[in-house]
Design a protein around this motif. Structure first.
Motif: not given
Length: 525
Positions: A306, A316-317, A321, A359, A363, A390, A392-394
């Motif tokens: 974040e 971030i949401a 991704a 990004c 990841a 985390v 939820r972050n594909r």
């Protein structure tokens, strides 16, 4: 930037603060979390500024000096020497008089001056133009970047989410997960489907966080539910247990494993990454066989991700991704400390690397950091489940799949995995509750809170002692790093001197008098 001050103003404020706030110095991400908690408690800005300076000085003395006390006179140089607050912190922590801690006039460039003096003493055989040196450095950096090639991230399949039940049936089961960063509540039906949930920051105030989360859940339900069972988990589980009069408190590993068993009974490895910690859980036939936790490094957690997304100007949401999946050449940031990763990110930004590559690289960095620092040499099975906020972050899910070379599943509502697991454990208990769940079926009881500093080790944690006022008052604690308070429902676990424990174990079988007994050796005939 987080306190709205430039470096010079922060130093001036810190130098005149009367009571420096207690903050973590072990990691920039954890320090920021402490800072946010202090701001929410309306701590004065000068005390926060001084707390940051003292945290930096304590961390330096602990990690660099390692128990060796610098003897005066001490030279303080480097860019941080400009900060009057840090200068004050070193003087006070080392008990140095004004003239014993020296800040030279050229403190910002002492390293460069030293390098120039070394160059003067060891000149090159042939002079080199400065422009040629710059060109060589640029080529060296390009070669380093080309040495590590990361594959573009591939979008993982979407996880199906079970629909919410239309009725509450004969009753519901409640799971409450109170962590150091966030508080989660899950209400499930008798068949295990999620009826309602709430997710919000704990912000160092577990009582208020629990009260707000339960009120939010109540507002989402069609009617007042009949709670058949309630279980709490997380670092604040004992506080929540006494506060709501739930049935039982369980540790986070048990709750996470229960949800994994419900969603994917065949899963043998659980990756769980939250805001400030992460867990590795190995399972066989639905039972936990080994686990590991990491609370010491934030580089592989949600807070780190974040923080870096904010630096890139991304949500971030919503944005992170999708940007990562557009990258054709992810940047390599290693798997080191968050401070070094942050330096890598700044380096790439200065060289104009596309945001999409950064990004995707972040990841990969989170996944690699987790696998090296948490999993280590432990086995990763064939069926891997990814849980925690985390998940939820594909993009992070895709990075794990790419590194491990196998599919990594994410269950529905991964950010609620601990709370849903606790609710499922409540259903497993089978017994009917006696009395209401406070905060949901009846108002929360009165509490008395006392904050103190634990001196069991050098962390000096700020711990909250919560007493639930009732006919039989119960106490619980929240806020210690080691968990010595949270592990005891009514009395904290006494701190142990690790060296004294080792000595006791080594010598416990020695009688201390007479000739030592050498034992017997038997030979089979």
């Amino acid at each position: 930037a987080a306190v709205g001050l430039d470096v010079a103003e922060l130093g001036r404020l810190a130098a005149r603060a009367v009571h420096p706030a207690r903050m973590s110095g072990r990691c920039a991400v954890f320090a920021k979390s402490d800072l946010i908690h202090l701001q929410q408690r309306a701590c004065p800005p000068d005390e926060i500024a001084a707390g940051l300076c003292f945290a930096l000085a304590r961390n330096y003395l602990a990690s660099v000096c390692r128990g060796q006390v610098p003897q005066p006179p001490v030279l303080f140089q480097g860019g941080v020497a400009a900060n009057e607050g840090v200068l004050r912190a070193f003087r006070e922590l080392l008990s140095l008089p004004e003239d014993a801690l020296i800040r030279p006039a050229a403190y910002k460039v002492m390293g460069a001056i030293g390098a120039a003096l070394i160059a003067r003493d060891s000149p090159l055989e042939e002079p080199v133009l400065l422009t040629d040196l710059v060109g060589r450095l640029g080529q060296h950096v390009s070669d380093e970047e080309a040495a590590v090639v990361l594959d573009p991230l591939q979008m993982p399949p979407v996880t199906d989410t079970a629909p919410a039940p239309t009725t509450l049936g004969d009753g519901v089961y409640l799971g409450l997960d109170v962590g150091s960063v966030s508080t989660k509540v899950a209400v499930i039906s008798g068949d295990g489907r999620l009826c309602a949930s709430a997710y919000g920051p704990t912000a160092g105030r577990p009582i208020q966080a629990v009260e707000k989360a339960l009120a939010e859940v109540l507002g989402k339900l069609p009617r007042m539910p009949k709670v058949l069972g309630a279980v709490t988990t997380g670092s604040g589980r004992h506080v929540a247990l006494h506060l709501t009069r739930a049935d039982e408190a369980v540790d986070e590993v048990t709750a996470q494993a229960r949800y994994a068993r419900e969603y994917a009974p065949e899963a043998d490895t659980i990756i769980e990454i939250g805001g400030q910690d992460s867990k590795y859980i190995r399972m066989e036939n639905g039972r936990v066989t080994r686990f590991a936790m990491n609370r010491a490094c934030a580089a592989g957690t949600g807070s780190f991700l974040e923080e870096q997304a904010s630096r890139l100007g991304l949500d971030i949401a919503k944005d992170f991704a999708s940007a990562a999946f557009r990258s054709g050449s992810p940047a390599s940031m290693g798997n080191r400390c968050t401070v070094f990763m942050d330096s890598d990110l700044v380096h790439y930004i200065q060289r104009g690397r596309p945001v999409e590559d950064l990004c995707a690289g972040l990841a990969y960095a989170v996944a690699r950091n987790y696998l090296e620092k948490v999993v280590g040499s432990r086995p990763v099975g064939r069926r891997v489940l990814f849980q925690g906020g985390v998940a939820r972050n594909r993009a992070v899910q895709a990075a794990f799949s790419a590194i491990l070379g196998k599919e990594v599943l994410v269950p529905p509502h991964p950010e609620l995995s601990g709370a849903i697991g606790a609710a499922l454990l409540a259903r497993d208990r089978g017994a009917m509750r006696q009395g209401p769940v406070l905060g949901l079926e009846a108002p929360l009881g009165k509490t008395a809170t006392r904050t103190f500093e634990c001196r069991g080790c050098e962390n000096l944690c700020e711990v909250q002692e919560v007493t639930v006022v009732a006919s039989e008052p119960r106490r619980a604690w929240f806020g210690s790093v080691c968990g010595r308070f949270e592990r005891g429902e009514e009395n904290p676990v006494p701190p142990d001197d690790a060296f004294a424990v080792r000595e006791r174990l080594l010598l416990k079988d020695r009688s201390g008098s007479g000739a030592p007994h050498r034992g017997e050796i038997a030979f089979p005939m």
